[in-house]
Design an enzyme around this catalytic site. Structure first.
Site, mmCIF file in Angstrom:
data_model
loop_
_atom_site.group_PDB
_atom_site.id
_atom_site.type_symbol
_atom_site.label_atom_id
_atom_site.label_comp_id
_atom_site.label_asym_id
_atom_site.label_seq_id
_atom_site.Cartn_x
_atom_site.Cartn_y
_atom_site.Cartn_z
ATOM 1 N N ARG A 1 0.920 -1.234 -0.178
ATOM 2 C CA ARG A 1 0.021 0.078 -0.101
ATOM 3 C C ARG A 1 0.963 1.252 0.005
ATOM 4 O O ARG A 1 0.424 2.084 -0.735
ATOM 5 C CB ARG A 1 -1.065 -0.039 1.236
ATOM 6 N N TYR B 1 -6.150 -1.260 -6.688
ATOM 7 C CA TYR B 1 -5.526 -2.417 -6.266
ATOM 8 C C TYR B 1 -5.042 -2.124 -4.770
ATOM 9 O O TYR B 1 -4.838 -0.884 -4.243
ATOM 10 C CB TYR B 1 -4.725 -3.131 -7.191
ATOM 11 N N GLU B 2 -4.671 -3.311 -4.012
ATOM 12 C CA GLU B 2 -4.222 -3.212 -2.810
ATOM 13 C C GLU B 2 -5.242 -2.614 -1.977
ATOM 14 O O GLU B 2 -4.882 -1.995 -0.849
ATOM 15 C CB GLU B 2 -2.793 -2.711 -2.634
ATOM 16 N N GLY B 3 -6.588 -2.712 -1.949
ATOM 17 C CA GLY B 3 -7.499 -2.259 -1.409
ATOM 18 C C GLY B 3 -7.938 -1.051 -1.979
ATOM 19 O O GLY B 3 -7.388 0.095 -1.912
#
Length: 598
Positions: free
Chosen positions: A296, A440-442
């Site tokens: 992140r 992406y990555e949340g």
């Protein structure tokens, strides 16, 4: 063709003068991170990004990755040679553990080099970036045997790494994972299932690919409490450490996607592939979150990186493109038109992007330094306080830098008019590449919920109160500084708005959680503005102090810092009030309308 020049002088100014980076060299294990060494590393890293990686960005985007009938994936022309050069120069070892072949420099250095690589070629930077995340997870949760088996080759770049979370039916809700892990009685498991959206899942850059895979052991509890993490190499590993036979892992297809074309985003099929448990059974999310948090921060840097390269190319175009006349009279009377940089609105766009970039870079490095302190400080309380800041700032950085970074690439593209929409100038690629970072990555809405729902109340609000105190102490210390008033005044207003929003959540979100959900994104951006404003106040104070002491040839450069910071405080910082107003509106209007009305 687009160009890129790494912002080395800006970075060094932040590290040496604004943030006091040299204090990291006083921490155990970081003694060799002297200012001279760090500067040499930064300058060489900049050259590598500019001269080796960036020239492949546009051509790699046009060519993309190719999946062959036998399941192999090849990267665009020049990528294998660039990756080999990356590994040979040791760039992947910079911040890695010396016990496994790393150089042991601060992770802050790795973070800033990641910005240069991501600006130069975001898709390329993802290959070593994913490996670094997998290394972090194995370092913390792997057994000694797993570390000895995987880390040296992964750190050296001989092997690469991935993270396998998403499945066709579930993304954020990992409790729905169906990939199975069948114990074999010898400590190994047979992994079967399908994962999608796997960045760098298959390629020709490294000799082996080490997949970290979330799966459910037979008989495990339902939901997230029954998920385990496994290490599954593409090729089995022999006792002597060399590659063995293929391991039941294959690329079913490459996703056809909007951007980052030269990174292989794969559908991965696991057909009774042999894997080994990382950490404890049913505690896979804890281990994977180590990788996700690292990723992140890397994605936050991608938002800044695309904003930076888009800005650089927009400035060059604005100085060269002749269109119309200045509102105050011709500035280029000997030619048919003036360059568009004379127009106030063009300058507004450029200054908005530049003032964000400089503060965002400072906020990233400030946060990364806290990460180094959390790992190396001798005092347990100091480590705890630094880790609090890392946890608090991770969703803020990921959400705010990628949201704003994407918006900045669009605004930079706009300055090119029709030329920005065609491939030749490269601006449309920056827009396409930057877009994924918000997802992406949340996805960023999830980052906002994480901030409001988990990070704010954690440990009784210890982290956010510490942040409030630090900014408040800076304001008190500079209360009588008249020269800094254009910065401290707006910063105090922003901090007041942030504290008011925090108190509103305390009073209105416990009994009615939808209030938190309705205001979470605004809160994330409000928090981000205060963090960016705090960085500008620190930058401006440093610049003003150096100007007062006699800056010589740097005087104009420092004065420009103050000017861009003043613009941020005048034009962007007031948005904190709008965010507070939206938060305070609550959720009633959002939630009281029937779904059928949409």
């Amino acid at each position: 063709m687009p160009s890129y020049s790494a912002p080395v002088e800006d970075t060094l100014f932040l590290l040496k003068d604004v943030l006091g980076f040299e204090k990291l060299s006083t921490l155990p294990g970081l003694e060799e991170a002297t200012p001279d060494l760090i500067e040499a590393v930064i300058r060489e890293g900049a050259k590598f990004a500019e001269e080796i990686v960036h020239p492949l960005n546009q051509s790699g985007d046009l060519e993309g990755c190719k999946r062959h009938d036998d399941g192999r994936v090849t990267t665009p022309k020049g990528y294998k040679e660039a990756y080999d050069a990356f590994c040979e120069a040791g760039w992947g070892t910079i911040s890695a553990d010396p016990n496994y072949g790393g150089q042991g420099l601060p992770h802050t250095v790795g973070t800033l080099l990641n910005e240069y690589l991501s600006s130069a070629n975001m898709a390329f930077s993802m290959y070593p970036g994913l490996t670094a995340g997998a290394v972090a997870a194995l370092t913390i949760h792997g057994t000694d045997e797993q570390k000895q088996t995987y880390l040296p080759n992964m750190i050296a770049g001989k092997w690469s790494g991935t993270m396998n979370l998403t499945e066709p039916h579930c993304g954020t809700d990992l409790g729905l994972i169906r990939t199975k892990a069948a114990p074999q009685g010898d400590g190994s498991y047979k992994i079967s299932g399908t994962k999608i959206f796997i960045s760098a899942g298959e390629h020709d850059l490294s000799e082996n690919i080490i997949h970290l895979v979330l799966a459910r052991i037979e008989g495990a509890p339902e939901g997230v409490k029954g998920i385990s993490l496994f290490v599954v190499p593409k090729y089995s590993i022999k006792e002597d450490g060399s590659n063995g036979e293929p391991n039941g892992v294959s690329c079913g297809s490459i996703e056809h996607k909007m951007g980052i074309h030269s990174n292989a985003t794969c559908v991965m099929n696991y057909d009774e592939a042999t894997g080994w448990l990382i950490g404890e059974e049913n505690k896979g999310l804890k281990a994977m979150f180590v990788m996700m948090n690292e990723a992140r921060l890397g994605v936050a840097v991608q938002g800044l990186a695309q904003s930076e390269i888009a800005y650089q190319n927009a400035v060059a175009y604005a100085k060269d493109r002749l269109q119309g006349r200045s509102l105050s009279g011709p500035k280029n009377p000997e030619k048919a038109a003036d360059p568009i940089i004379v127009h106030p609105d063009v300058r507004r766009v450029l200054m908005s992007i530049r003032s964000f970039n400089e503060a965002a870079r400072a906020l990233v490095l400030w946060t990364a330094m806290h990460g180094d302190i959390s790992h190396h400080a001798e005092d347990a309380k100091e480590r705890e306080a630094a880790d609090d800041i890392m946890g608090l700032m991770t969703p803020v950085l990921k959400g705010v830098l990628t949201d704003t970074g994407f918006a900045n690439t669009v605004n930079a593209q706009q300055l090119f008019g029709g030329h920005g929409y065609i491939q030749e100038w490269g601006m449309e690629q920056f827009v396409r590449d930057a877009r994924i970072a918000m997802i992406y990555e949340g996805a960023n809405g999830i980052q906002a919920l994480d901030l409001v729902g988990r990070k704010l109340p954690a440990n009784g609000g210890r982290a956010v109160m510490a942040f409030f105190k630090e900014v408040g102490d800076f304001l008190k210390a500079n209360k009588e500084n008249a020269d800094l008033a254009p910065f401290t005044g707006p910063l105090k207003k922003g901090l007041d708005d942030l504290q008011a929003a925090t108190m509103w959540f305390m009073n209105n979100a416990m009994a009615k959680p939808d209030n938190a959900g309705a205001g979470s994104v605004d809160y994330m951006h409000l928090f981000g503005l205060v963090g960016l404003g705090y960085m500008w106040a620190k930058i401006a104070k440093t610049a003003q102090d150096q100007l007062a002491a006699g800056a010589g040839e740097k005087a104009d450069w420092l004065s420009n810092k103050v000017a861009f910071g003043t613009f941020f405080m005048e034009r962007l910082m007031p948005e904190t009030s709008a965010h507070l107003a939206r938060i305070s509106a609550g959720s009633d209007t959002l939630m009281n309308i029937s779904a059928d009305a949409f």
